[in-house]
Design an enzyme around this catalytic site. Structure first.
Site, mmCIF file in Angstrom:
data_model
loop_
_atom_site.group_PDB
_atom_site.id
_atom_site.type_symbol
_atom_site.label_atom_id
_atom_site.label_comp_id
_atom_site.label_asym_id
_atom_site.label_seq_id
_atom_site.Cartn_x
_atom_site.Cartn_y
_atom_site.Cartn_z
ATOM 1 N N ASP A 88 0.879 -1.155 0.000
ATOM 2 C CA ASP A 88 0.000 0.000 0.000
ATOM 3 C C ASP A 88 0.936 1.229 0.000
ATOM 4 O OD1 ASP A 88 -2.440 1.536 0.577
ATOM 5 O OD2 ASP A 88 -1.499 1.842 2.528
ATOM 6 N N ASP A 123 0.031 5.118 0.824
ATOM 7 C CA ASP A 123 -0.173 6.066 1.930
ATOM 8 C C ASP A 123 -0.249 5.330 3.262
ATOM 9 O OD1 ASP A 123 -0.281 8.232 0.233
ATOM 10 O OD2 ASP A 123 -2.460 8.175 0.031
ATOM 11 N N SER A 127 -5.003 5.326 -4.236
ATOM 12 C CA SER A 127 -4.814 6.718 -4.668
ATOM 13 C C SER A 127 -4.678 6.875 -6.178
ATOM 14 C CB SER A 127 -3.578 7.315 -4.002
ATOM 15 O OG SER A 127 -3.369 8.626 -4.486
ATOM 16 N N ARG A 128 -5.392 7.854 -6.696
ATOM 17 C CA ARG A 128 -5.258 8.209 -8.111
ATOM 18 C C ARG A 128 -4.020 9.086 -8.315
ATOM 19 N NH1 ARG A 128 -9.838 7.089 -10.974
ATOM 20 N NH2 ARG A 128 -9.332 8.642 -12.548
ATOM 21 N N ASN A 129 -3.382 9.482 -7.210
ATOM 22 C CA ASN A 129 -2.167 10.306 -7.295
ATOM 23 C C ASN A 129 -0.900 9.489 -7.066
ATOM 24 O OD1 ASN A 129 -3.294 13.066 -7.613
ATOM 25 N ND2 ASN A 129 -4.317 12.555 -5.681
ATOM 26 N N ASP A 158 -1.675 -0.457 6.010
ATOM 27 C CA ASP A 158 -1.860 0.279 7.268
ATOM 28 C C ASP A 158 -3.341 0.432 7.608
ATOM 29 O OD1 ASP A 158 -2.294 2.179 5.114
ATOM 30 O OD2 ASP A 158 -2.373 3.715 6.677
HETATM 31 P P1 B16 Z 1 -6.586 10.071 -3.974
HETATM 32 P P2 B16 Z 1 -3.622 4.119 -0.050
HETATM 33 C C1 B16 Z 1 -5.449 6.056 -0.148
HETATM 34 O O1 B16 Z 1 -4.172 5.573 -0.459
HETATM 35 C C2 B16 Z 1 -5.425 6.947 1.078
HETATM 36 O O2 B16 Z 1 -5.097 6.198 2.237
HETATM 37 C C3 B16 Z 1 -6.800 7.544 1.275
HETATM 38 O O3 B16 Z 1 -6.790 8.395 2.398
HETATM 39 C C4 B16 Z 1 -7.202 8.328 0.009
HETATM 40 O O4 B16 Z 1 -8.519 8.849 0.146
HETATM 41 C C5 B16 Z 1 -7.148 7.387 -1.187
HETATM 42 O O5 B16 Z 1 -5.849 6.837 -1.285
HETATM 43 C C6 B16 Z 1 -7.499 8.082 -2.479
HETATM 44 O O6 B16 Z 1 -6.506 9.033 -2.741
HETATM 45 O O7 B16 Z 1 -7.577 11.132 -3.612
HETATM 46 O O8 B16 Z 1 -5.161 10.563 -4.071
HETATM 47 O O9 B16 Z 1 -7.013 9.293 -5.193
HETATM 48 O O10 B16 Z 1 -3.560 4.090 1.445
HETATM 49 O O11 B16 Z 1 -4.567 3.086 -0.648
HETATM 50 O O12 B16 Z 1 -2.252 4.111 -0.685
HETATM 51 MG MG MG Z 2 -2.838 3.173 3.283
#
Ligand code: B16
Ligand code: MG
Length: 210
Positions: free
Chosen positions: A7, A9, A114-116, A168
């Site tokens: 993962d 974040d 995350s899309r980022n 996490d």
């Molecule tokens: P985005 P992960 C998740 O990443 C984050 O934990 C979560 O808080 C967030 O809303 C989600 O990505 C979407 O992120 O807005 O950047 O697309 O923990 O799956 O790496």
């Molecule tokens: Mg995470």
């Protein structure tokens, strides 16, 4: 096991504070109560599902068009905040552990909602590091659905039994379990009954895998 799917974040890096600031800015503008506790519920949850949680405290309902605009507004703030990230945000412990697992013959992948993801990896100097990247841009169902991890395993051409998922978030442990993966959990994820290996430190992965 032949591969590790991380993962992003909360495992490889910590963007919680930027998510918090960006959601808080949106919530303040809309006059909606938002705090760190609500932010904790957004861990591992997709952007639109996160918005629904943020809007639980709203006094009115919003159209889909308005919600799309709110999500875009939050993301613009978040992306701006991500510009502060640099390779210095990658801890020595994480980098050393990743390198050691790779030297040990493991293939390494990302499985993030995350899309980022690609932007964050590039800020950390990890753009070309992983063998596969499965993220919010290639899935239709968010964790606890296993899709993001199954896609990563498919990209690696490996069955789930041969991949360890590192998470996490409790939703991430549920996703791993549903997909037939073993999991290592840090933080609150380590408390989930379906977590195979609860770990206190990222470097404990070396003890499990080597
Ligand atoms: P985005 P992960 C998740 O990443 C984050 O934990 C979560 O808080 C967030 O809303 C989600 O990505 C979407 O992120 O807005 O950047 O697309 O923990 O799956 O790496
Ligand atoms: Mg995470």
């Amino acid at each position: 096991m032949k591969a590790v799917i991380f993962d992003l974040d909360g495992v490889i890096c910590f963007t919680d504070k930027y998510h918090y600031q960006a959601w808080k800015a949106l919530a303040d503008r809309l006059g909606i109560y938002f705090d760190e506790q609500i932010n904790n519920r957004l861990r591992g949850v997709s952007r639109m599902a996160s918005l629904d949680i943020v809007l639980e405290r709203a006094q009115q309902s919003y159209t889909q068009e308005e919600k799309d605009a709110f999500a875009a507004e939050k993301n613009a703030t978040y992306v701006e905040l991500l510009q502060q990230m640099s390779p210095a945000d990658l801890s020595d412990e994480v980098k050393e552990t990743l390198d050691t697992l790779r030297e040990g013959g493991y293939r390494l992948a990302i499985g993030s909602s995350s899309r980022n993801t690609k932007l964050i990896l590039s800020r950390l100097g990890l753009s070309d590091y992983f063998d596969a990247i499965s993220d919010g841009t290639n899935i239709t169902r968010s964790k606890p659905d296993p899709e993001v991890f199954l896609m990563a395993a498919e990209m690696l051409s490996l069955p789930p039994e041969e991949c360890l998922v590192v998470e996490d978030a409790k939703a991430g442990i549920e996703a791993a379990h549903a997909g037939g993966f073993r999991s290592a959990g840090v933080g609150e994820a380590s408390e989930h009954p379906d977590c195979t290996y609860p770990i206190a430190h990222f470097s404990d992965l070396k003890t499990i895998l080597l």
